[in-house]
Design a protein around this motif. Sequence first.
Motif, PDB file in Angstrom:
ATOM      1  N   MET A 195       0.794  -1.021   0.087  1.00 25.08           N
ATOM      2  CA  MET A 195      -0.016  -0.019   0.055  1.00 25.08           C
ATOM      3  C   MET A 195       0.862   1.277  -0.112  1.00 25.08           C
ATOM      4  O   MET A 195       1.905   1.246   0.715  1.00 25.08           O
ATOM      5  N   LEU A 230      -3.834   5.248  -4.425  1.00 21.79           N
ATOM      6  CA  LEU A 230      -4.041   4.193  -5.278  1.00 21.79           C
ATOM      7  C   LEU A 230      -4.018   5.008  -6.796  1.00 21.79           C
ATOM      8  O   LEU A 230      -4.778   4.181  -7.888  1.00 21.79           O
ATOM      9  N   TYR A 288      -4.231  -0.450  -9.660  1.00 17.09           N
ATOM     10  CA  TYR A 288      -3.772  -1.780  -8.955  1.00 17.09           C
ATOM     11  C   TYR A 288      -2.595  -2.413  -9.383  1.00 17.09           C
ATOM     12  O   TYR A 288      -2.561  -2.388 -10.744  1.00 17.09           O
ATOM     13  N   TRP A 290       0.359  -3.914  -3.864  1.00 14.80           N
ATOM     14  CA  TRP A 290      -1.142  -4.006  -3.247  1.00 14.80           C
ATOM     15  C   TRP A 290      -1.551  -5.282  -2.830  1.00 14.80           C
ATOM     16  O   TRP A 290      -1.337  -6.020  -3.438  1.00 14.80           O
ATOM     17  N   TRP A 306      -7.401  -5.130  -3.033  1.00 15.13           N
ATOM     18  CA  TRP A 306      -7.478  -4.075  -4.044  1.00 15.13           C
ATOM     19  C   TRP A 306      -7.509  -4.258  -5.517  1.00 15.13           C
ATOM     20  O   TRP A 306      -8.029  -3.330  -6.269  1.00 15.13           O
ATOM     21  N   TRP A 318     -10.913  -2.824  -6.460  1.00 18.48           N
ATOM     22  CA  TRP A 318     -11.327  -1.259  -6.036  1.00 18.48           C
ATOM     23  C   TRP A 318     -12.540  -1.039  -7.050  1.00 18.48           C
ATOM     24  O   TRP A 318     -13.243   0.150  -6.581  1.00 18.48           O
ATOM     25  N   SER A 339     -15.090  -2.816  -2.626  1.00 17.27           N
ATOM     26  CA  SER A 339     -14.509  -1.387  -2.408  1.00 17.27           C
ATOM     27  C   SER A 339     -14.924  -1.020  -0.995  1.00 17.27           C
ATOM     28  O   SER A 339     -14.177  -0.133  -0.210  1.00 17.27           O
ATOM     29  N   LEU A 351     -12.436  -2.545   1.598  1.00 20.24           N
ATOM     30  CA  LEU A 351     -11.118  -1.761   1.613  1.00 20.24           C
ATOM     31  C   LEU A 351     -11.408  -0.409   2.148  1.00 20.24           C
ATOM     32  O   LEU A 351     -10.350  -0.058   3.094  1.00 20.24           O
ATOM     33  N   ILE A 367      -8.640   8.300   0.186  1.00 24.09           N
ATOM     34  CA  ILE A 367      -7.871   7.394  -0.902  1.00 24.09           C
ATOM     35  C   ILE A 367      -7.959   8.241  -2.215  1.00 24.09           C
ATOM     36  O   ILE A 367      -8.900   8.794  -2.687  1.00 24.09           O
ATOM     37  N   PHE A 378      -7.710   7.676  -6.311  1.00 20.34           N
ATOM     38  CA  PHE A 378      -8.141   6.685  -7.095  1.00 20.34           C
ATOM     39  C   PHE A 378      -8.301   7.225  -8.589  1.00 20.34           C
ATOM     40  O   PHE A 378      -8.561   8.318  -8.542  1.00 20.34           O
TER      41      PHE A 378
END
Length: 175
Positions: free
Chosen positions: A1, A83, A87, A92, A96, A99, A116, A119, A131, A133
């Motif tokens: 992570m 993130l 991924y 990860w 993940w 996600w 998700s 997570l 997060i 993403f």
Amino acid sequence: MKIATLGPDDVFYRYLTPKWAYVPLSGAGAAAEGGRFNRIGVEALYLARAPQTALEEYRQDSSLVPPAMLASYILSVDGVVDLSGGYDPAHWADGWAEWDCSWRRMLRIDKVTPPSWILADQVISAGHKGILFPSIRHPGGTNLVIFNSNLTADDRLGVHDPDGRLPKDQSSWPN
């Protein structure tokens, strides 16, 4: 992570529904409906790194954009899960990989807890504040979800409104 620090003074964007623009830092809307990274009942503020990404996220699958107000947010937040590169099994845990699940379908049709959300539960319980993403709606775009309850006094999150143009309450709309 991967864990990142945002700021000082990083800028993110969000299109606000006009009726709720008087509470631009609230995560209550996401708490009422749930979101990609928050269960129903968990406040979360979803932002985008660029205005175009914010627009695509706001309109979702609609060909027409509903009325909206663009707001800029200035933030400095330590302890965000990053993130944004997507991924990568080298960095990860296996969970993940999901996600980007179809969380709405899973919740409403399949009647299962979206991966998700699991997570996000882990991220929140570890004390991380959000997060970063990739955007599903705007390829190449980046989103940020902030978990309001995990912010501390050392974090800064504010909406840029130097002239006080955002509404102060809902008095402009009838009941």
